[in-house]
Design a protein around this motif. Sequence first.
Motif, PDB file in Angstrom:
ATOM      1  N   UNK A   1     -95.384 -47.930  72.044  1.00  0.00           N
ATOM      2  CA  UNK A   1     -95.796 -46.664  72.669  1.00  0.00           C
ATOM      3  C   UNK A   1     -96.057 -45.592  71.616  1.00  0.00           C
ATOM      4  N   UNK A   2     -95.226 -45.538  70.589  1.00  0.00           N
ATOM      5  CA  UNK A   2     -95.409 -44.532  69.537  1.00  0.00           C
ATOM      6  C   UNK A   2     -96.707 -44.800  68.755  1.00  0.00           C
TER       7      UNK A   2
ATOM      8  N   UNK B   1     -99.282 -46.520  69.839  1.00  0.00           N
ATOM      9  CA  UNK B   1    -100.397 -46.328  70.779  1.00  0.00           C
ATOM     10  C   UNK B   1    -100.830 -44.861  70.815  1.00  0.00           C
ATOM     11  N   UNK B   2     -99.846 -43.963  70.958  1.00  0.00           N
ATOM     12  CA  UNK B   2    -100.172 -42.527  71.006  1.00  0.00           C
ATOM     13  C   UNK B   2    -100.856 -42.086  69.717  1.00  0.00           C
ATOM     14  N   UNK B   3    -100.353 -42.525  68.590  1.00  0.00           N
ATOM     15  CA  UNK B   3    -100.929 -42.122  67.298  1.00  0.00           C
ATOM     16  C   UNK B   3    -102.341 -42.659  67.119  1.00  0.00           C
ATOM     17  N   UNK B   4    -102.551 -43.928  67.442  1.00  0.00           N
ATOM     18  CA  UNK B   4    -103.885 -44.519  67.282  1.00  0.00           C
ATOM     19  C   UNK B   4    -104.892 -43.930  68.264  1.00  0.00           C
ATOM     20  N   UNK B   5    -104.454 -43.708  69.506  1.00  0.00           N
ATOM     21  CA  UNK B   5    -105.358 -43.134  70.506  1.00  0.00           C
ATOM     22  C   UNK B   5    -105.774 -41.727  70.113  1.00  0.00           C
ATOM     23  N   UNK B   6    -104.803 -40.905  69.748  1.00  0.00           N
ATOM     24  CA  UNK B   6    -105.134 -39.503  69.444  1.00  0.00           C
ATOM     25  C   UNK B   6    -105.907 -39.369  68.140  1.00  0.00           C
ATOM     26  N   UNK B   7    -105.616 -40.206  67.166  1.00  0.00           N
ATOM     27  CA  UNK B   7    -106.271 -40.074  65.872  1.00  0.00           C
ATOM     28  C   UNK B   7    -107.570 -40.841  65.712  1.00  0.00           C
ATOM     29  N   UNK B   8    -107.707 -41.945  66.483  1.00  0.00           N
ATOM     30  CA  UNK B   8    -108.856 -42.826  66.219  1.00  0.00           C
ATOM     31  C   UNK B   8    -109.510 -43.406  67.467  1.00  0.00           C
ATOM     32  N   UNK B   9    -108.990 -43.077  68.639  1.00  0.00           N
ATOM     33  CA  UNK B   9    -109.570 -43.613  69.867  1.00  0.00           C
ATOM     34  C   UNK B   9    -109.395 -45.115  70.015  1.00  0.00           C
TER      35      UNK B   9
ATOM     36  N   UNK C   1    -103.523 -46.310  57.885  1.00  0.00           N
ATOM     37  CA  UNK C   1    -102.409 -45.426  57.521  1.00  0.00           C
ATOM     38  C   UNK C   1    -101.722 -44.802  58.739  1.00  0.00           C
ATOM     39  N   UNK C   2    -102.488 -44.503  59.779  1.00  0.00           N
ATOM     40  CA  UNK C   2    -101.908 -43.962  61.011  1.00  0.00           C
ATOM     41  C   UNK C   2    -100.970 -44.986  61.633  1.00  0.00           C
ATOM     42  N   UNK C   3    -101.417 -46.237  61.712  1.00  0.00           N
ATOM     43  CA  UNK C   3    -100.599 -47.313  62.258  1.00  0.00           C
ATOM     44  C   UNK C   3     -99.316 -47.465  61.446  1.00  0.00           C
ATOM     45  N   UNK C   4     -99.446 -47.517  60.136  1.00  0.00           N
ATOM     46  CA  UNK C   4     -98.290 -47.729  59.273  1.00  0.00           C
ATOM     47  C   UNK C   4     -97.294 -46.577  59.360  1.00  0.00           C
ATOM     48  N   UNK C   5     -97.804 -45.346  59.391  1.00  0.00           N
ATOM     49  CA  UNK C   5     -96.934 -44.175  59.504  1.00  0.00           C
ATOM     50  C   UNK C   5     -96.220 -44.155  60.849  1.00  0.00           C
TER      51      UNK C   5
ATOM     52  N   UNK D   1     -91.401 -44.793  64.176  1.00  0.00           N
ATOM     53  CA  UNK D   1     -90.752 -45.417  65.328  1.00  0.00           C
ATOM     54  C   UNK D   1     -89.517 -46.199  64.900  1.00  0.00           C
ATOM     55  N   UNK D   2     -89.602 -46.900  63.783  1.00  0.00           N
ATOM     56  CA  UNK D   2     -88.433 -47.641  63.293  1.00  0.00           C
ATOM     57  C   UNK D   2     -87.322 -46.698  62.857  1.00  0.00           C
ATOM     58  N   UNK D   3     -87.693 -45.617  62.170  1.00  0.00           N
ATOM     59  CA  UNK D   3     -86.688 -44.642  61.739  1.00  0.00           C
ATOM     60  C   UNK D   3     -85.974 -44.024  62.940  1.00  0.00           C
ATOM     61  N   UNK D   4     -86.721 -43.706  63.983  1.00  0.00           N
ATOM     62  CA  UNK D   4     -86.126 -43.133  65.183  1.00  0.00           C
ATOM     63  C   UNK D   4     -85.221 -44.157  65.874  1.00  0.00           C
ATOM     64  N   UNK D   5     -85.672 -45.387  65.981  1.00  0.00           N
ATOM     65  CA  UNK D   5     -84.885 -46.437  66.631  1.00  0.00           C
ATOM     66  C   UNK D   5     -83.609 -46.746  65.847  1.00  0.00           C
ATOM     67  N   UNK D   6     -83.661 -46.616  64.527  1.00  0.00           N
ATOM     68  CA  UNK D   6     -82.494 -46.904  63.695  1.00  0.00           C
ATOM     69  C   UNK D   6     -81.336 -45.953  63.980  1.00  0.00           C
ATOM     70  N   UNK D   7     -81.616 -44.818  64.590  1.00  0.00           N
ATOM     71  CA  UNK D   7     -80.567 -43.855  64.948  1.00  0.00           C
ATOM     72  C   UNK D   7     -79.755 -44.322  66.154  1.00  0.00           C
ATOM     73  N   UNK D   8     -80.293 -45.275  66.912  1.00  0.00           N
ATOM     74  CA  UNK D   8     -79.619 -45.815  68.087  1.00  0.00           C
ATOM     75  C   UNK D   8     -78.765 -47.004  67.646  1.00  0.00           C
ATOM     76  N   UNK D   9     -77.436 -46.944  67.832  1.00  0.00           N
ATOM     77  CA  UNK D   9     -76.560 -48.027  67.366  1.00  0.00           C
ATOM     78  C   UNK D   9     -76.902 -49.402  67.950  1.00  0.00           C
TER      79      UNK D   9
END
Length: 154
Positions: A27-28, A30-38, A119-123, A128-136
């Motif tokens: 989902x993260x 998807x939002x980045x690719x859609x908004x930045x590159x369609x 680069x958008x995909x990779x970022x 998304x991984x950094x955010x998920x890593x906060x969840x134990x």
Amino acid sequence: MTATDPALTALAQGWCALSLLHGRIEAHIERALQSGHGLSVREYSLLDVLSRQHDGDGGHLQMKQVADAVVLSQSATTRLVTRLEDRGLLARYLCPTDRRGIYTNVSETGLELLDEARPTNDTALREALDEAAKNPELAPLVRVVESASVPTPV
């Protein structure tokens, strides 16, 4: 084993955590690719897979191989290829040695869009991984993803 067996419950919880991680990441991105590159995640994945093809023996993927690589049915993959072809991002042509075979290549426009979107995909993936890593519950899965070395298709 019964439905309340602790081993099955743990297995189901692990599957739910993996599914949750996948859903959040997709989902993260998807939002980045859609908004930045369609582009959708599936469109990006298809362009990426097809861009790795090469001429020569085994260089071009059959539609079933493409479908497996982007985790779609063959019919859904064909519809996706058609949409991207209509946008000028892909081109299809007959196999020169087997007129029944159809090859699909990424066009120059598609390669340019893919290069811009990578680069958008990779970022977005990293975010998304950094955010998920906060969840134990998800952190162990994130570590597995980060340490995995998966061969690239084709």
